[in-house]
Design an enzyme around this catalytic site. Structure first.
Site, mmCIF file in Angstrom:
data_model
loop_
_atom_site.group_PDB
_atom_site.id
_atom_site.type_symbol
_atom_site.label_atom_id
_atom_site.label_comp_id
_atom_site.label_asym_id
_atom_site.label_seq_id
_atom_site.Cartn_x
_atom_site.Cartn_y
_atom_site.Cartn_z
ATOM 1 C CB ALA A 96 -0.926 0.002 1.219
ATOM 2 C CD GLU A 139 3.849 -0.026 -7.750
ATOM 3 O OE1 GLU A 139 2.837 -0.189 -8.444
ATOM 4 O OE2 GLU A 139 3.787 0.327 -6.564
ATOM 5 C CG ASP A 157 19.937 31.349 -38.544
ATOM 6 O OD1 ASP A 157 20.283 32.539 -38.620
ATOM 7 O OD2 ASP A 157 20.197 30.506 -39.419
ATOM 8 C CG ASP A 211 22.793 26.221 -39.938
ATOM 9 O OD1 ASP A 211 23.827 26.726 -39.472
ATOM 10 O OD2 ASP A 211 22.134 26.752 -40.854
ATOM 11 C CG ASP A 235 0.274 0.102 -11.793
ATOM 12 O OD1 ASP A 235 0.622 0.980 -10.984
ATOM 13 O OD2 ASP A 235 0.625 -1.081 -11.716
#
Length: 815
Positions: free
Chosen positions: A223, A227, A269, A540, A638
């Site tokens: 409980a 996790e 740029d 670049d 989950d």
């Protein structure tokens, strides 16, 4: 892949506790309870496999996008292939700025120089020649020239690959976000295991039932152990990166997902990022006359402009990649096709490349007949004026003309013709006798959506700074079109004249930087980061790599960027579009928001589960929750925390608030307090029903309390769907994944109460209408309490994000 994921799942403490409980039930001779727990264990593994398989598929898609692309000649056909698809015998084309994709034998070379420091540690480039045993090695960088090479070894068989095999045992350092998560999980794990051992010992001593004590301890450990945190973090980061790739933003490092949402300044740029990078010639100016280029002008280009176009083409590469040079070629093909001004049969003898010291380039041509050499030059007007040795008056006039054209938002180049002095091959451009021919104005239209994207940045409190090598007036005109706040323009020369302290104050007030050399980008990044900004920097070229590495978020151009720029960057814009970068910021903020919501929900939902596992034991009541009840709840938690919250739509104001403060923890005090209070309210509602629902703690009260907790759990979900922590705003946003989880939970809950065999496993009893109504009323009261908590504590963003400050970046807009 499935086997590996299953093995990793079996290592999870929660699953090991579940298997231990199932084994204990088998020892006690309760095969039904053991079977249901083992079935839940199998279901848990299946869910982990499905979730992580989705993450693996997303990672595979990202790897496909991020692979190094190489130009290959295979079967006589030139094509672009991923480096992983190359084989022995392929011919690879080498050019400046490319990474060598495989070990190869050099067949052709024109000034080919390779940086082999990745293998040798020697920083001096190595000149490659044809003949003998001259090879280029995988991973090395082409810093100059061009070449053609035949592959002799690829992948793990290359020299770099052999070194790489020795690095497979090393792991990358965890990101700050992952360290925070691990710290939180470690704290709860230690506290949960310690409390479960204490509980089991106390229970065994007081009640002399060590088997029940072990089950109580296992239940409490299950409980309290959160996790879900590592699973949620992994899925959010991977799927978040995948979602960004759908917006044409490739995140090459996990920390970039978090950093993008916290960016305070985007340094961009101009050419190809704010603009289309499709240059078109707009104006020709020669001999005091000006000609706007239209369809009619292309049909009948006046003779006085022929030489200007001719020498602009001669000053360009024969097979140009540069958009401006392509524009010259296109104009020549359209307007000079039937004249003597095009010279396809001339040979290029020598070129003088552009350099930071002289923003001009020249080329020497050898005609088939006639004079020995023809020299053409093009570049910045001030540089060409310098090469032509113009008088101060003529130079001033040239600069005024260039400024006037640049004021229209045009990129302005000057063109000159030259001759060799004394018939010798000049060593440098200044040794050539140049004559000015005229000016060419080129237009690079703004990309669609850029102005709206810049406005969105301002609204979000993000400064946009344009950094370009263009003329200051051109830069200011384009910035005005893009909606970047008007500010004094800082040039590279002005930046070089200031020390760091002086530069910091000026840079903070500046949004437009012109005539900036690539190496000056690094200094700008360092100045801004020292000033407390979270910097995203675009680049670049090879020389941009240090700035990209130094920025919090280095952003490389995927289309026109070099391999080394892409490898140095954390983010790659696949379409070179500034709007995509802003979309990435929006996506990063959404991921950051939803991660906080998911963690808040996980923390809140574990409070009633842990409380109902611990309190009955402390009060000497019968055990209320067993492992089977906790597993049932985990099957809701989950998928909700890892998938449903990841799929949650963004908040309406996500781009209307300032960025999160640099270094602000993801789990701040406000989130923890709000979550604990929410969970405590659901726990109180379940305890009240437990006490009032039956004659003591029996099957009826257990059933009512469990029903109350499941309903209260959905209240926690709805509340945490919204950053405000309130149920009503959260409920209004549809979430298909959450709907599926809710329907599955309702069906499972119905089976648990209606099927006798399952009901007995849970130790439930059928509930009457009035008993169900009491549970529903208690859950409703809990929802009302959660709503009040949300209103009292306030939104998660409060106190976490930077304050709006006016005027800091030279704009009255919030930052």
């Amino acid at each position: 892949m499935v086997g590996r994921i299953a093995v990793d799942a079996l290592r999870e403490p929660m699953l090991q506790l579940l298997l231990a409980a199932g084994l204990l039930y088998l020892i006690l001779g309760n095969p039904a309870e053991a079977s249901i727990l083992l079935a839940f264990a199998i279901l848990n593994v299946v869910m982990v496999i499905l979730q992580e398989s989705r993450s693996e598929r997303a990672l595979a898609a990202l790897r496909d996008l991020s692979g190094i692309q190489s130009t290959v000649i295979r079967g006589g056909v030139r094509q672009t292939l991923d480096a992983r698809r190359l084989v022995r015998g392929d011919l690879i084309v080498l050019a400046e700025g490319n990474r060598v994709p495989a070990d190869a034998l050099v067949l052709e070379a024109a000034g080919l120089q390779v940086d082999e420091s990745i293998l040798t540690g020697e920083s001096v480039p190595v000149l490659k020649a044809v003949g003998g045993d001259d090879h280029v090695r995988s991973g090395c960088l082409v810093v100059a020239g061009t070449g053609l090479a035949e592959i002799v070894a690829t992948g793990a068989n290359s020299e770099l690959g052999r070194i790489g095999r020795s690095l497979t045992v090393l792991e990358s350092a965890p990101t700050p976000l992952r360290r925070q998560t691990r710290s939180l999980v470690r704290f709860f794990a230690v506290a949960g295991i310690a409390s479960s051992l204490l509980l089991a010992g106390t229970y065994g001593v007081l009640r002399h039932d060590w088997t029940a004590a072990a089950l109580a301890g296992i239940t409490l450990a299950m409980a309290t152990l959160p996790e879900e945190f590592p699973l949620v973090l992994t899925i959010f980061v991977v799927l978040g990166a995948w979602r960004m790739s759908q917006r044409r933003v490739l995140t090459r490092r996990a920390e970039a997902v978090e950093a993008l949402g916290a960016a305070t300044i985007l340094c961009t740029d101009k050419t190809g990022t704010l603009t289309m990078n499709r240059m078109q010639i707009a104006v020709l100016r020669a001999g005091g006359a000006e000609l706007p280029i239209t369809g009619a002008a292309l049909d009948s280009l006046p003779e006085e402009f022929h030489e200007l176009v001719e020498f602009a083409i001669l000053a360009s590469r024969p097979d140009p990649f540069d958009p401006m040079e392509q524009a010259f070629m296109a104009l020549g093909a359209a307007a000079l096709a039937r004249t003597e001004h095009l010279h396809a049969d001339w040979s290029l003898v020598r070129d003088y490349p552009l350099s930071p010291e002289l923003m001009a380039m020249s080329q020497i041509w050898q005609p088939r007949e006639g004079p020995p050499w023809i020299i053409a030059s093009k570049g910045a007007p001030e540089a060409i004026g310098n090469l032509c040795h113009l008088s101060p008056d003529r130079l001033s006039h040239l600069e005024r003309e260039a400024s006037e054209l640049a004021g229209r938002g045009l990129r302005v180049l000057a063109v000159a013709k030259g001759r060799a002095v004394d018939g010798r091959m000049p060593d440098r451009q200044h040794d050539i006798d140049f004559t000015l021919i005229g000016l060419i104005g080129l237009a690079d239209p703004l990309r669609p959506g850029v102005a709206e994207a810049v406005t969105a940045c301002h609204t979000a409190g993000i400064k946009v700074a344009m950094i370009t090598g263009d003329h200051p007036v051109t830069a200011q005109a384009i910035a005005r079109q893009a909606g970047i706040p008007d500010s004094p323009v800082m040039t590279g020369d002005e930046l070089a004249a200031l020390d760091d302290e002086q530069a910091l104050e000026t840079v903070r007030r500046t949004c437009i930087f012109a005539r900036i050399a690539p190496d000056q980008k690094l200094r700008l990044v360092q100045i801004l980061t020292r000033g407390g900004e979270v910097v995203a920097m675009t680049g670049d070229g090879v020389n941009d790599a240090p700035a990209l590495k130094a920025a919090h978020i280095g952003v490389a151009m995927g289309g026109r960027g070099t391999d080394v720029a892409r490898e140095s960057a954390a983010v790659v814009l696949l379409d070179d579009d500034f709007s995509s970068l802003v979309a990435g910021v929006r996506c990063g903020r959404r991921i950051d928001d939803n991660l906080r919501k998911a963690f808040g929900y996980i923390l809140a939902v574990h409070v009633p589960i842990a409380g109902l596992s611990l309190i009955p034991v402390l009060l000497n009541w019968p055990i209320l929750l067993g492992p089977v009840h906790v597993v049932f709840l985990e099957l809701i938690i989950d998928p909700v925390s890892s998938i449903a919250f990841e799929a949650e739509a963004e908040e309406p104001d996500i781009m209307e608030r300032p960025p999160r403060r640099p270094g602000a923890p993801l789990f701040d005090r406000r989130l923890i307090v709000r979550s604990l209070l929410q969970g405590t309210i659901v726990l109180a509602a379940a305890l009240i029903v437990l006490v009032a629902g039956g004659q003591g703690i029996d099957g009826t009260s257990r059933s009512m309390a469990f029903l109350t907790m499941v309903l209260g759990n959905f209240g926690l979900i709805l509340a945490n769907k919204s950053s405000s922590g309130m149920i009503v705003p959260g409920r209004l946003k549809p979430n298909r994944v959450l709907g599926i989880v809710a329907a599955a939970t309702a069906a499972a809950l119905g089976l648990a109460f209606s099927v006798p065999q399952i009901r007995s496993l849970f130790e439930f009893v059928p509930l009457s209408v009035s008993q169900s109504a009491l549970s529903l009323a208690a859950a409703g009261a809990a929802l009302a309490g959660i709503e009040l908590i949300g209103a009292a504590v306030g939104p998660l963003s409060k106190g976490t994000f930077s304050k709006l400050r006016r005027g800091r970046h030279g704009s009255s807009k919030p930052r």
